[in-house]
Structure formats: C-alpha cells, structure tokens
Design a protein around this motif. Sequence first.
Motif, PDB file in Angstrom:
ATOM      1  N   ASN A 285       0.842  -1.200   0.000  1.00  0.00           N
ATOM      2  CA  ASN A 285       0.000   0.000   0.000  1.00  0.00           C
ATOM      3  C   ASN A 285       0.873   1.245   0.000  1.00  0.00           C
ATOM      4  O   ASN A 285       1.855   1.343   0.741  1.00  0.00           O
ATOM      5  N   SER A 286       0.538   2.194  -0.861  1.00  0.00           N
ATOM      6  CA  SER A 286       1.270   3.446  -0.950  1.00  0.00           C
ATOM      7  C   SER A 286       0.296   4.606  -1.022  1.00  0.00           C
ATOM      8  O   SER A 286      -0.928   4.413  -1.050  1.00  0.00           O
ATOM      9  N   ASP A 287       0.837   5.831  -1.066  1.00  0.00           N
ATOM     10  CA  ASP A 287      -0.010   7.017  -1.162  1.00  0.00           C
ATOM     11  C   ASP A 287      -0.826   7.024  -2.444  1.00  0.00           C
ATOM     12  O   ASP A 287      -1.874   7.679  -2.519  1.00  0.00           O
ATOM     13  N   ARG A 288      -0.344   6.307  -3.440  1.00  0.00           N
ATOM     14  CA  ARG A 288      -1.050   6.251  -4.730  1.00  0.00           C
ATOM     15  C   ARG A 288      -1.879   4.982  -4.874  1.00  0.00           C
ATOM     16  O   ARG A 288      -2.321   4.649  -5.967  1.00  0.00           O
ATOM     17  N   GLY A 289      -2.057   4.267  -3.772  1.00  0.00           N
ATOM     18  CA  GLY A 289      -2.817   3.039  -3.815  1.00  0.00           C
ATOM     19  C   GLY A 289      -1.913   1.824  -3.845  1.00  0.00           C
ATOM     20  O   GLY A 289      -0.687   1.940  -3.799  1.00  0.00           O
ATOM     21  N   PRO A 290      -2.495   0.628  -3.949  1.00  0.00           N
ATOM     22  CA  PRO A 290      -1.698  -0.602  -3.952  1.00  0.00           C
ATOM     23  C   PRO A 290      -0.777  -0.683  -5.181  1.00  0.00           C
ATOM     24  O   PRO A 290      -1.195  -0.368  -6.289  1.00  0.00           O
ATOM     25  N   VAL A 291       0.468  -1.097  -4.942  1.00  0.00           N
ATOM     26  CA  VAL A 291       1.409  -1.324  -6.033  1.00  0.00           C
ATOM     27  C   VAL A 291       2.072  -2.681  -5.818  1.00  0.00           C
ATOM     28  O   VAL A 291       2.193  -3.151  -4.687  1.00  0.00           O
ATOM     29  N   LYS A 292       2.482  -3.313  -6.913  1.00  0.00           N
ATOM     30  CA  LYS A 292       3.155  -4.603  -6.823  1.00  0.00           C
ATOM     31  C   LYS A 292       4.662  -4.398  -6.991  1.00  0.00           C
ATOM     32  O   LYS A 292       5.095  -3.759  -7.960  1.00  0.00           O
ATOM     33  N   VAL A 293       5.437  -4.898  -6.047  1.00  0.00           N
ATOM     34  CA  VAL A 293       6.888  -4.763  -6.103  1.00  0.00           C
ATOM     35  C   VAL A 293       7.544  -6.084  -5.718  1.00  0.00           C
ATOM     36  O   VAL A 293       7.026  -6.838  -4.895  1.00  0.00           O
ATOM     37  N   SER A 294       8.691  -6.357  -6.330  1.00  0.00           N
ATOM     38  CA  SER A 294       9.490  -7.526  -5.977  1.00  0.00           C
ATOM     39  C   SER A 294      10.388  -7.159  -4.798  1.00  0.00           C
ATOM     40  O   SER A 294      11.121  -6.171  -4.863  1.00  0.00           O
TER      41      SER A 294
END
Length: 406
Positions: A285-294
């Motif tokens: 979860n980030s300020d810009r919404g959910p992001v996918k990261v390795s």
Amino acid sequence: MRVLLVGAGGVGTAITKIASRRPFFEHMVVADYDLSRAEAAVAALGEAETRFSAARIDASDQAAVTALLAEQRCDVLVNATDPRFVMPLFQAALAAGANYLDMAMSLSHPHPEQPHELCGVKLGDAQFEQAGAWEKAERLALVGMGVEPGLSDVFARYAADELFDDIEEIGIRDGANLTVEGYDFAPSFSIWTTIEECLNPPVVYEADRGWFTTAPFSEPEVFDFPEGIGPVECVNVEHEEVLLVPRWVDAKRVTFKYGLGDDFIAKLKTLHALGLDRTEPLTVNSDRGPVKVSPRDVVAAALPDPAGLGDRMHGKTCAGTWVKGVKDGKPREVYLYHVVDNQWSMREYGSQAVVWQTAINPVIALELIAAGVWTGAGILGPEAFAPKPFLDLLVEYGSPWGRREQ
C-alpha cells in the motif's frame, strides 16, 4: 562483425570501453531499457569513436530484440543484463539468425521436495534444451563467457590440455580484499544476481554420482589467494562452472566456492529470513494506492549501484581455478588465476575491478569469433574451445593471468 550489446550497466559500459581499443568489429549498438544509460556509455567513448550507437530496448520483449537485430544487421547479441532476461534474448538471437553470448545462464529452480540433495531445474537447462535448434540453424550460443563462469572455464580446459594427465578435482575459487569507503554493506556486483547465486542450493558434480546439491554456504574452507589478498574463507555457491566444466572436461569432482565472509553471509541469511530475497511481487500500500513490487528489486534499489563504487573501492579481486590431479605419474595441484587491482582498472578504464574483470572476457571471445579462431554451432561453453588463444589475448589486452603450484 556487428554487435548488439544489451545492457548498459556496469559490465556493459566496461565492455564498450574495452572494445573501443580493439579493431575487430565494425559497429556496436549499445541498447538498454534506459536510453540515457546507453547514450552515456557511448558518449563516454568520445566523439572520435564512431563505431558505437545507442538504442532503447526492453530485454524482456523478444520480438523487439529480434527486430532490432535485423534492423541493425547484427551478427551477434551480447547479453549484459541479469539472468532474468537470458531466455528472451537467447531466443531473439536465434530467431534473428544471430550468434549469442552471455555471462550468466538461464535460471535454476530448486527441487520441490529435496532442494539440498537433488537438483531441480539446473542453471542453463532451459538453454541446453534448445541445442538442437541452434545446431540446425548453424549458429553459436557461447554461454557463460564472463570471468566466472568464463575465464575460470578456460582455465579448466587449459589445465586438462596442458598440465594434467588425470584430474581428481576442479574447484573454482573466488576471493577478494575489496573494501568500500562509507558503506557498511555495498556489494561489488549486482545484488540481484548475488542473492540468486548465494541463497540457491549449490550444485556439486561427482563423476560417479552426477550433479547434486548441498545446503547454501556448505563445506567452508580457507583458501590462500595470491598477490597479497591472502587467506579467505570460501563456501559452496551455486554457479555455472559446475554445470559446464563436466560437459567438456574429464574430472572426478567439480565445485565452486566463493569468499563471502561471515558478515556478508549473515546479511544474506537475514534477507532470506525476512523474505526479501523473493522475486515474486508483493502488494504494497502506498499514497497512490496498492502497487506490486518484488522484494529483491527493493533491496537492489536500496543499495548503491556497484558500477558507481569504483572511486570508493580499494583492493584486489581474484578469480581462479584450482586443479588437483596427476601429471607424469606424480601428484600435482595448480591454481590458475586472474587478479585485478581496483586502482589500476579505475585509472586505466574508469571501471571498478569486479565489473571490468567480468567485461574483458566477452570482448576477447568476440575477437576470437570474429577472427575465426573460435568456431562452432550449437550451445557451447568456454571449455569447448582451444584455451591458449584466449589466454594469449588476455595478456595482449594488458591483463596477464598467473599460475601457482600449490
């Protein structure tokens, strides 16, 4: 020869610097996902050097790479990216009718039930499965042609041809005394690749057993490295030489051991315990919404770029091949090695020692292929070729190798 070099990071940029001093090729296209990196690598060679150009490419886009090879009329693709991109680049070269050269092979996958005893998918298996297609196309895929694998494999073949009648063990031994000012933890090579090598189950080869695996960091030994580096504790690490050497060189046992040090091993174990060595994306979860990261990509982003550490780095790195066997009925042990001093590589090329030592070997191989000295079709490792022309060129390039009787 026209070359497509994919990857303008530390090793790729060092390749351009070394190749620019040699006359064997007509043109080299330097391609990277970040066009500015490719342009910077070309600009650093100076306006007088007109044999290089820059291009943007996504190494995972096989069709785009195939098209670029055709557009630029390239005879060979040199892969200077990390191992994730081996297969699309490897397949793009075949589709374009080009030769191929890499410094790391397709990724392994541990055995699902007995990862520390049995091999699952081994390094390079995905490439060797396509050997027939490369042979039919009469194209060469020279795999594992960096320093380790690469020069270490050349040493293994040289030892078999020139120094031994019977070989008991071939052991690649890598060590250094490099330090980096201002950092508590600053790997001298790609942390993505280092994690892959060090946390996967190491592979060992024995003639009467074939390939099998052990636990990471197993069988510690202290190896005394030459030219002032001194004793370094080395442990088993997964590496391509163990999968390549037995295909062309007769030896009863083949191992690879890397001098990591207790602190480095402890940090790698911590990354593994926290799951930060994983490559599968997590949702964050980030300020810009959910992001996918390795997680592994995050670790790599948090650490300094190894290519930019040269000014802060001090010491030497050593890559070499220890061989034990019999010559003329007498026991013999030899260590064939190549040492690079960071102060020298920075002064002469502006590249830190580890990336420069990796980069010189594919350039030498390209020159031998261009001259018709190394020829072949299919998927071949460095051991498949005559070693002496390579070692002679290494000296001509101004970076001699050494031999020590143990």
